[in-house]
Scaffold this motif. Sequence first.
Motif, PDB file in Angstrom:
ATOM      1  N   GLY A  51       0.801  -1.180   0.000  1.00  0.00           N
ATOM      2  CA  GLY A  51       0.000   0.000   0.000  1.00  0.00           C
ATOM      3  C   GLY A  51       0.857   1.262   0.000  1.00  0.00           C
ATOM      4  O   GLY A  51       2.080   1.219  -0.113  1.00  0.00           O
ATOM      5  N   TYR A  52       0.185   2.372   0.091  1.00  0.00           N
ATOM      6  CA  TYR A  52       0.888   3.656   0.004  1.00  0.00           C
ATOM      7  C   TYR A  52       1.854   3.873   1.161  1.00  0.00           C
ATOM      8  O   TYR A  52       2.914   4.462   0.990  1.00  0.00           O
ATOM      9  N   MET A  53       1.535   3.384   2.357  1.00  0.00           N
ATOM     10  CA  MET A  53       2.446   3.568   3.483  1.00  0.00           C
ATOM     11  C   MET A  53       3.730   2.789   3.266  1.00  0.00           C
ATOM     12  O   MET A  53       4.820   3.274   3.535  1.00  0.00           O
ATOM     13  N   ALA A  54       3.621   1.594   2.745  1.00  0.00           N
ATOM     14  CA  ALA A  54       4.825   0.798   2.453  1.00  0.00           C
ATOM     15  C   ALA A  54       5.707   1.527   1.454  1.00  0.00           C
ATOM     16  O   ALA A  54       6.938   1.515   1.581  1.00  0.00           O
ATOM     17  N   ASN A  55       5.100   2.176   0.463  1.00  0.00           N
ATOM     18  CA  ASN A  55       5.878   2.936  -0.519  1.00  0.00           C
ATOM     19  C   ASN A  55       6.588   4.118   0.128  1.00  0.00           C
ATOM     20  O   ASN A  55       7.753   4.373  -0.168  1.00  0.00           O
ATOM     21  N   LEU A  66       5.770   3.658  12.848  1.00  0.00           N
ATOM     22  CA  LEU A  66       5.130   3.303  14.108  1.00  0.00           C
ATOM     23  C   LEU A  66       3.646   3.588  13.947  1.00  0.00           C
ATOM     24  O   LEU A  66       3.256   4.702  13.605  1.00  0.00           O
ATOM     25  N   CYS A  67       2.823   2.579  14.156  1.00  0.00           N
ATOM     26  CA  CYS A  67       1.372   2.710  14.002  1.00  0.00           C
ATOM     27  C   CYS A  67       0.684   2.433  15.332  1.00  0.00           C
ATOM     28  O   CYS A  67       0.413   1.275  15.664  1.00  0.00           O
ATOM     29  N   PRO A  68       0.411   3.483  16.122  1.00  0.00           N
ATOM     30  CA  PRO A  68      -0.292   3.257  17.389  1.00  0.00           C
ATOM     31  C   PRO A  68      -1.689   2.695  17.127  1.00  0.00           C
ATOM     32  O   PRO A  68      -2.362   3.110  16.194  1.00  0.00           O
ATOM     33  N   VAL A  93      11.836   7.883  11.453  1.00  0.00           N
ATOM     34  CA  VAL A  93      10.601   7.326  12.014  1.00  0.00           C
ATOM     35  C   VAL A  93       9.406   8.151  11.550  1.00  0.00           C
ATOM     36  O   VAL A  93       9.390   9.374  11.678  1.00  0.00           O
ATOM     37  N   ILE A  94       8.434   7.458  11.012  1.00  0.00           N
ATOM     38  CA  ILE A  94       7.156   8.051  10.638  1.00  0.00           C
ATOM     39  C   ILE A  94       6.105   7.451  11.571  1.00  0.00           C
ATOM     40  O   ILE A  94       6.070   6.232  11.760  1.00  0.00           O
ATOM     41  N   VAL A  95       5.271   8.296  12.149  1.00  0.00           N
ATOM     42  CA  VAL A  95       4.165   7.803  12.982  1.00  0.00           C
ATOM     43  C   VAL A  95       2.900   7.928  12.146  1.00  0.00           C
ATOM     44  O   VAL A  95       2.618   9.001  11.603  1.00  0.00           O
ATOM     45  N   ILE A 124       1.472  10.925   9.875  1.00  0.00           N
ATOM     46  CA  ILE A 124       0.408  10.844   8.880  1.00  0.00           C
ATOM     47  C   ILE A 124      -0.867  10.441   9.606  1.00  0.00           C
ATOM     48  O   ILE A 124      -0.896   9.444  10.329  1.00  0.00           O
ATOM     49  N   LEU A 125      -1.909  11.257   9.419  1.00  0.00           N
ATOM     50  CA  LEU A 125      -3.188  11.004  10.077  1.00  0.00           C
ATOM     51  C   LEU A 125      -4.238  10.649   9.029  1.00  0.00           C
ATOM     52  O   LEU A 125      -4.423  11.378   8.063  1.00  0.00           O
TER      53      LEU A 125
END
Length: 114
Positions: free
Chosen positions: A1-5, A15-17, A52-54, A97-98
């Motif tokens: 998906g787009y986050m993996a890219n 990090l995905c809370p 790190v991207i949250v 990213i929200l």
Amino acid sequence: GYMANIVRILAAMCLCPSTDFAQKRNFLKICKDCVAGYRYILEELNIPSQKVIVWGDSAGGGLTVLLLAAIQGVKRHGWRNSFYISPTSLPQPIAAILGSPWLDLTMSTPSDSR
């Protein structure tokens, strides 16, 4: 998906809370858990904050905002009980990213009453 890219392009960690029925848990405990997860990535995995991207959607988006606020230290009043989160010595992540974040936990906006 787009986050993996995004993660692949930036050579970053994501990090995905997420919640386990957060409304039934202690708010400060949830906050501490989010900070502990971020601290683990930085200190135990030795990944710099610039890598790190949250990311979070729905309630996870709210936790993402909570984590960013907790890193800085936030004084908040008016949500159930007043609380104060002490500033951490942690640096902010490179990005957050929200996705449709659940930010109004009081459910008091006019759209919530429809």
